[in-house]
Design a protein around this motif. Structure first.
Motif, short mmCIF file in Angstrom:
data_model
loop_
_atom_site.label_atom_id
_atom_site.label_comp_id
_atom_site.label_asym_id
_atom_site.label_seq_id
_atom_site.Cartn_x
_atom_site.Cartn_y
_atom_site.Cartn_z
N SER A 109 0.85 -1.41 -0.16
CA SER A 109 0.07 0.09 0.07
C SER A 109 0.81 1.23 -0.08
O SER A 109 0.50 2.35 -0.74
CB SER A 109 -1.06 0.05 1.19
N PHE A 227 -7.09 0.30 6.32
CA PHE A 227 -7.76 1.22 5.58
C PHE A 227 -9.26 0.96 6.20
O PHE A 227 -9.81 -0.29 6.40
CB PHE A 227 -8.04 0.95 3.98
N TYR A 229 -13.63 1.30 5.50
CA TYR A 229 -14.41 1.33 4.56
C TYR A 229 -16.04 1.47 5.35
O TYR A 229 -15.98 0.67 6.32
CB TYR A 229 -14.45 0.28 3.56
N CYS A 238 -12.51 11.41 4.47
CA CYS A 238 -11.56 11.46 5.62
C CYS A 238 -12.01 12.43 6.76
O CYS A 238 -11.70 12.07 7.92
CB CYS A 238 -10.30 12.24 4.95
N ASP A 250 -5.83 5.02 9.42
CA ASP A 250 -6.00 4.67 8.10
C ASP A 250 -5.13 5.40 7.28
O ASP A 250 -4.48 6.29 7.23
CB ASP A 250 -7.55 5.47 7.76
N THR A 252 -5.51 5.87 3.95
CA THR A 252 -5.97 7.01 3.07
C THR A 252 -5.75 8.32 3.73
O THR A 252 -5.34 9.38 3.11
CB THR A 252 -7.43 6.45 2.71
N THR A 271 -12.52 6.74 0.97
CA THR A 271 -12.36 5.39 0.47
C THR A 271 -13.72 4.84 0.27
O THR A 271 -14.67 5.63 0.42
CB THR A 271 -11.90 4.53 1.67
N ASN A 300 -7.62 -0.77 -4.18
CA ASN A 300 -7.24 -2.05 -3.36
C ASN A 300 -7.70 -3.38 -3.64
O ASN A 300 -9.17 -3.29 -3.93
CB ASN A 300 -7.77 -1.64 -1.67
N SER A 305 -2.57 -3.73 -3.06
CA SER A 305 -2.73 -2.56 -3.34
C SER A 305 -1.75 -2.19 -4.85
O SER A 305 -0.60 -2.50 -4.56
CB SER A 305 -2.09 -1.50 -2.65
N SER A 345 -8.84 3.93 -2.82
CA SER A 345 -8.41 5.10 -1.90
C SER A 345 -7.99 6.26 -2.64
O SER A 345 -7.08 6.35 -3.33
CB SER A 345 -6.96 4.61 -1.01
#
Length: 576
Positions: A109, A227, A229, A238, A250, A252, A271, A300, A305, A345
């Motif tokens: 990632s 992450f 979601y 965010c 997280d 992201t 996300t 993702n 990733s 992301s």
């Protein structure tokens, strides 16, 4: 009897509550977003797990932990490569050339997020990477100078300071991400800085730090990133993550923090699960819109990733997969290397103000040690990595007079974005010892002027020729004598000796001025510094016993080769 919708929702929440376990009390998020209970970890495959958390407002977040492997899974080591086609939107094809293709280190990632950050660094956001490599422009693949490293288990990885900093790499003199956080892939042990009881490094230049990749303090094993979601078609912004109190965990949100730390403003940040997981989720049309806007997309998968960097209208995604430097493809909504597409992301940057950005490569530069009165040249490339034309002023060179600008294709020119010009500097040392100069390049870059530190050292590099005899003997056969021996001509100096002549004599004594008879002349085109040349000698003296004589070699008899020592050019070998 038909139940009201509210009653159905309450029943669904009660069912989820029954499956989830209570959470311990921790730092409280915003009112209405208090975590109530947490479900078990669902291990989807060796590289992907999820865990649901229920909040006091009846919402549920899904935490996805991605620990994609350093190498492709079994059965996928050979993957088809596809050259990236040229952008042709009218034909339903669009791609983003210039997206770096980094290879796996620290976590997939973080690698994928760094490829996107590197693309922005090369397209108008020059403060993302400011290291010494490439004149401050991140390369498209790992720079050879960054090298590799091996962890305690013997696994080897490339260094990449944009992904994870490492002491001794790219000019870093203090501990970095690798030093503080890494033990081995999938290690769940406490990070080295924790177990070793030292203070971790300050974050600033590595994407993986902000994403909490491989950091045990954030419940990430080595190689993993988490992450959050919403387990639905709805994006999780965010700002929402802050409300849930999960932002600090997280990946992201960590990407957002990195860009802000580099001085940029983040716009879209969220996300979202893809539409193959939830109808109405992030779609191929949305992916195309991101590419059309010049923005690579972090995709993702269920266990890895990757970076989407182009498309064609047959639902094809062009991608970089962190396992090599090639381009590959997958079908939107399908699988790649056995792992299904799961979510995106998204972290987008506000458009940078149009401005030029001057970078010089190489910078700094050292000519090294050069022989006196010899000339060496070096070309410096001045590039415009900004988004507006670069107007270059009159450059200047200050410092030692032995450095000179020999070719200037830059002064007074305008360099378009992504274009460059060149300047050539020569070094002709006239005196021994170190010297330095500074090349100054003024322009309309807001950070003007740019300067290049140039160094060099003059030395009196000369050859030093001398000889050694070995295996000298005499042979008597049928009343006649033959003398044999091996002469080794050696260059013990610091420069090549060219056009070397050696005369060999039979001498009555071992003095340079003694009576001697020339018996052979040998020539060499060149003898490099530290090298030698062996010559076998065989000469008949007839019936005369040579036992009282000497083999004599005179190297460079005409003194045509300038040497550091002219007194050792004669060598004798006593004939037994």
């Amino acid at each position: 009897m038909r139940r009201p919708v509210a009653a159905l929702i309450s029943l669904a929440v009660m069912s989820l509550l029954a499956a989830l376990s209570p959470l311990p009390v921790s730092a409280q998020p915003a009112p209405g977003k208090v975590p109530v209970s947490q479900g078990p970890v669902q291990r989807i495959n060796p590289y992907f797990s999820t865990q649901a958390t229920l909040y006091s407002d009846n919402s549920v977040l899904e935490r996805a932990e991605i620990n994609g492997p350093p190498k492709p899974p079994y059965g996928y080591h050979i993957r088809a490569t596809t050259p990236l086609p040229a952008p042709m939107q009218a034909a339903g094809v669009n791609t983003l050339p210039g997206v770096p293709a980094f290879q796996w280190v620290f976590g997939c990632s973080a690698v994928s997020a760094s490829m996107i950050a590197g693309y922005y660094d090369r397209t108008g956001f020059p403060n993302i990477y400011t290291g010494p490599t490439g004149g401050g422009v991140v390369p498209l693949t790992e720079d050879a100078g960054w090298g590799t490293w091996t962890d305690k288990t013997g696994d080897s990885y490339p260094n990449n300071p944009l992904i994870a900093s490492h002491m001794g790499v790219d000019g870093r003199t203090t501990l970095g991400s690798i030093d503080d956080y890494w033990i081995s892939y999938l290690s769940g042990r406490r990070d080295p800085y924790i177990s070793g009881r030292w203070t971790q490094h300050e974050w600033g230049d590595a994407v993986g730090d902000y994403m909490k990749t491989s950091q045990s303090a954030y419940n990430n094993v080595d190689g993993s990133t988490s992450f959050y979601y919403i387990n639905a078609a709805t994006p999780l912004t965010c700002a929402d993550m802050e409300g849930y109190g999960e932002a600090k965990l997280d990946g992201t949100y960590g990407r957002k923090l990195f860009y802000e730390a580099r001085g940029y403003t983040v716009t879209d940040c969220y996300t979202q699960m893809t539409d193959n997981v939830h109808a109405g989720g992030f779609s191929f049309a949305q992916f195309k819109a991101e590419i059309d806007a010049g923005r690579p997309v972090l995709l993702n998968l269920e266990g890895h990733s990757i970076v989407g960097l182009g498309y064609n209208d047959s639902n094809t995604v062009y991608l970089h997969d962190t396992w090599d430097s090639d381009e590959h493809t997958m079908t939107w909504g399908g699988s790649y290397s056995g792992m299904a597409l799961w979510g995106v992301s998204i972290v987008n940057l506000a458009s940078a103000a149009s401005a030029p950005n001057l970078s010089v490569s190489p910078n700094p530069y050292g000519f090294g040690i050069r022989n006196l009165n010899t000339t060496t040249t070096q070309t410096f490339t001045v590039s415009n990595t900004g988004t507006a034309p670069l107007a270059v002023g009159q450059l200047s060179l200050s410092g030692a007079a032995d450095f000179k600008v020999t070719t200037d294709n830059c002064s007074g020119t305008t360099v378009s974005p992504s274009a460059n010009c060149s300047v050539q500097v020569s070094f002709t040392p006239t005196l021994p010892g170190p010297q330095s100069a500074t090349l100054t390049i003024p322009s309309n870059d807001p950070d003007s002027p740019a300067s290049v530190s140039i160094t060099g050292e003059g030395t009196n590099l000369l050859p030093d020729l001398y000889g050694k005899w070995s295996k000298v003997s005499k042979i008597q056969k049928r009343g006649n004598y033959t003398v044999t021996g091996t002469l080794t001509t050696i260059n013990g100096g610091t420069a090549t000796a060219d056009n070397v002549t050696v005369n060999v004599y039979i001498s009555t004594d071992d003095t340079p001025s003694g009576n001697a008879t020339l018996i052979g002349t040998y020539k060499f085109a060149g003898i490099a510094a530290g090298a030698s040349r062996a010559t076998s000698i065989r000469y008949s003296t007839g019936t005369t016993d040579p036992g009282t004589l000497y083999l004599k070699a005179v190297i460079d008899p005409a003194n045509s080769v300038a040497e550091s020592d002219e007194s050792n050019n004669t060598a004798f070998g006593a004939i037994p």
